[in-house]
Design an enzyme around this catalytic site. Sequence first.
Site, PDB file in Angstrom:
ATOM      1  CB  SER A 105      -0.957  -0.053   1.201  1.00  0.00           C
ATOM      2  OG  SER A 105      -1.977   0.902   1.077  1.00  0.00           O
ATOM      3  CD  GLU A 206      -2.179  -2.964  -4.134  1.00  0.00           C
ATOM      4  OE1 GLU A 206      -3.410  -2.973  -3.896  1.00  0.00           O
ATOM      5  OE2 GLU A 206      -1.391  -2.216  -3.533  1.00  0.00           O
ATOM      6  CG  HIS A 278      -5.374  -2.952  -0.156  1.00  0.00           C
ATOM      7  ND1 HIS A 278      -4.565  -2.573  -1.207  1.00  0.00           N
ATOM      8  CD2 HIS A 278      -5.091  -2.109   0.863  1.00  0.00           C
ATOM      9  CE1 HIS A 278      -3.840  -1.523  -0.823  1.00  0.00           C
ATOM     10  NE2 HIS A 278      -4.140  -1.227   0.420  1.00  0.00           N
TER      11      HIS A 278
END
Length: 337
Positions: A105, A206, A278
Amino acid sequence: MSNKHIYIYSPSSAVRDKAAFRRGVARLKALGHEVEVDEAALSFHQRFAGDDATRLAAIGRAAASGADIALIARGGYGLTRILDGVPFKKVAKAIERGTEFVGLSDFTALQNALLAKTGAVTWAGPAVGEDFGAEAGPDDIMEACFDDLASGQGEGTGWRMPVRDAGIKLKPVHDAVLWGGNLCVLTSLLGTPYFPAVDQGVLFIEDTNEHPYRIERMLEQLRMAGVLGRQRAIVFGQFTGMRKVPGYDRGFGLDTVIDRLRAQLRKVQVIAGLPFGHVPTKVLLPVGAKVELAADGRDVFMVWGHHPHGSARPHGHAHGHDHGHAHGDHADHGHAH
């Protein structure tokens, strides 16, 4: 199981779910690891885990810890605003000495900045709270991949492309730098000294909570900047929490975005289904390392480390896992070591 010294620190957002954090720490200890928690891991300043100076100091302590693995407490936001102060050489030397930096992230910012500045390899992988501290318990494939890293056994990973991609013939890719991570964070680095200049690489992406048009807009920015066309392959991980507008998007979704990208980048292979993002089931990926990519039908293999040329298939056994694919398909997410 290989018992390691794990250093936990918070370089980004403040830890909001302290129960999950405690569960994560307890789980790592239960796995036999020696866990050291940074003094500022639970600090709070505005939305951050301490002010900028506090978080920079935490990165410095992680680098100086001598730990086998430096693991982020959580992602969120906060690294982009302190990149100018990160002691990149100190972190790169810690990596040379054997500390593996792991996260995802917001951690994408530090990973790619490190790669751009020093060439050091870090790992896209779990965070303490959302992964090891998951209320339902940690995902077994994620844990197996993490144990591979801890024991030095990780050589690669494998997954199955979505059913709709069954006709795609993947040409083997050799000796290509793996890089990328969270698409939004990566795109925010474009045009800065912290964006890696990777040619002929394998870019994996992602994201979460982004509308498909925003995903397309970021990809268009990277494409028009000449980044995407210079890669050997672009690998889509999991895109979760996408919010489409009922009755308005009219069939426009992530599949549409991928199909358009394939039409635009005819010389670049665009692959989907990577179990990373995630989501609970996530593999660990060496950002900045050379990888090989090959496929057998829908089964894709990505390997790193020392392999004979052309043998892009992990050794040993695989953990098969049925997991709902982000596009609605079901994919067997294999993990090999």
